[in-house]
Design a protein around this motif. Sequence first.
Motif, mmCIF file in Angstrom:
data_model
loop_
_atom_site.group_PDB
_atom_site.id
_atom_site.type_symbol
_atom_site.label_atom_id
_atom_site.label_comp_id
_atom_site.label_asym_id
_atom_site.label_seq_id
_atom_site.Cartn_x
_atom_site.Cartn_y
_atom_site.Cartn_z
ATOM 1 N N GLY A 38 38.509 15.001 2.975
ATOM 2 C CA GLY A 38 39.836 15.080 2.381
ATOM 3 C C GLY A 38 40.933 14.471 3.239
ATOM 4 O O GLY A 38 42.112 14.521 2.870
ATOM 5 N N GLN A 96 26.104 21.401 3.632
ATOM 6 C CA GLN A 96 27.275 22.040 3.041
ATOM 7 C C GLN A 96 27.055 23.540 2.898
ATOM 8 O O GLN A 96 27.921 24.346 3.240
ATOM 9 C CB GLN A 96 27.582 21.430 1.671
ATOM 10 C CG GLN A 96 28.329 20.103 1.729
ATOM 11 C CD GLN A 96 28.704 19.633 0.347
ATOM 12 O OE1 GLN A 96 27.869 19.106 -0.404
ATOM 13 N NE2 GLN A 96 29.952 19.824 -0.014
ATOM 14 N N ALA A 152 34.375 18.552 6.690
ATOM 15 C CA ALA A 152 35.006 18.970 5.437
ATOM 16 C C ALA A 152 35.323 20.459 5.437
ATOM 17 O O ALA A 152 36.413 20.874 5.032
ATOM 18 C CB ALA A 152 34.103 18.624 4.251
ATOM 19 N N GLU A 153 34.397 21.274 5.908
ATOM 20 C CA GLU A 153 34.645 22.720 5.941
ATOM 21 C C GLU A 153 35.716 23.051 6.980
ATOM 22 O O GLU A 153 36.568 23.924 6.741
ATOM 23 C CB GLU A 153 33.349 23.467 6.260
ATOM 24 C CG GLU A 153 33.462 24.984 6.252
ATOM 25 C CD GLU A 153 33.747 25.579 4.883
ATOM 26 O OE1 GLU A 153 33.998 26.800 4.812
ATOM 27 O OE2 GLU A 153 33.721 24.836 3.879
ATOM 28 N N ARG A 185 39.025 22.107 5.478
ATOM 29 C CA ARG A 185 39.409 23.061 4.430
ATOM 30 C C ARG A 185 40.027 24.315 5.037
ATOM 31 O O ARG A 185 41.065 24.805 4.571
ATOM 32 C CB ARG A 185 38.188 23.435 3.585
ATOM 33 C CG ARG A 185 38.508 24.369 2.407
ATOM 34 C CD ARG A 185 37.261 24.967 1.804
ATOM 35 N NE ARG A 185 36.587 25.882 2.720
ATOM 36 C CZ ARG A 185 37.009 27.127 2.974
ATOM 37 N NH1 ARG A 185 38.106 27.593 2.378
ATOM 38 N NH2 ARG A 185 36.334 27.889 3.801
ATOM 39 N N GLU A 217 43.917 25.433 4.631
ATOM 40 C CA GLU A 217 44.144 26.735 4.001
ATOM 41 C C GLU A 217 45.130 27.571 4.819
ATOM 42 O O GLU A 217 45.901 28.345 4.268
ATOM 43 C CB GLU A 217 42.821 27.488 3.855
ATOM 44 C CG GLU A 217 42.960 28.877 3.242
ATOM 45 C CD GLU A 217 41.640 29.623 3.202
ATOM 46 O OE1 GLU A 217 41.677 30.868 3.163
ATOM 47 O OE2 GLU A 217 40.584 28.972 3.224
#
Length: 237
Positions: free
Chosen positions: A55, A172, A215-216, A219, A223
């Motif tokens: 992202g 993932q 990615a995690e 995120r 957040e």
Amino acid sequence: MSVGAGRLTNMRTLLDLVLPLECAGCGVPGENWCSWCSRALYVPPVTVRPRVDPGVPCWALGTYSGPRRNGVIAMKERGRRSVARPLGRALAEAIGHLRDAGEIDPPELASLVLVCAPTRARAARARGGDPVLRCARIAAEELAPETVLVPELLRMSGGARDSVGLSAGQRQHNVAGRIEAVGVCRPRADTGRPRTSTHTVLLLDDVVTTGATLAESARVLVEFGIPLAGALVVASA
């Protein structure tokens, strides 16, 4: 030469006989990291697009091959902690290239913050600490007199297993919900006003394979209201 210096020289000579010093990048004898491997590292970073989209823009010093691959393996699996020095310097050089290219803000516009993608606690203990964190701290030193923060904001909770051999989907699933923010306050409810930041936050890792960990990590940071400028890795597999 003093007696102490003479003893130190003799000890080094003895160690070279028992465990000959070899470049961790190419194996050339007599050097920890040779000039040829340094030139292979100190290059403008290239844009990479992991299969799992983090992202944010993602850059790498190159492919997971040659000195980059050998250096990462030596640092993580063979106890060559000193390899963090050339890798950290290369990351600092890459940050300079990103600034020159206008990809991230210069220091006069925003303070730089380097956040490391987390590793499993068991792996970090076996390696005498987190090697990526060690590289990040050296990169911060190399950027002096600029003040660069290297906060430990992320950690990998229990349950995550070694990702070697896992597919993109399995990676993932392996990290989903297992990366936690540490010492970060959850932001207040949105007031409708645009958020501004005086920090450039870069996510760092050694190797991106599928992008699942990046990615995690991204995120979780987003957040918690931490805007990311991008992710920078040593190598892309």
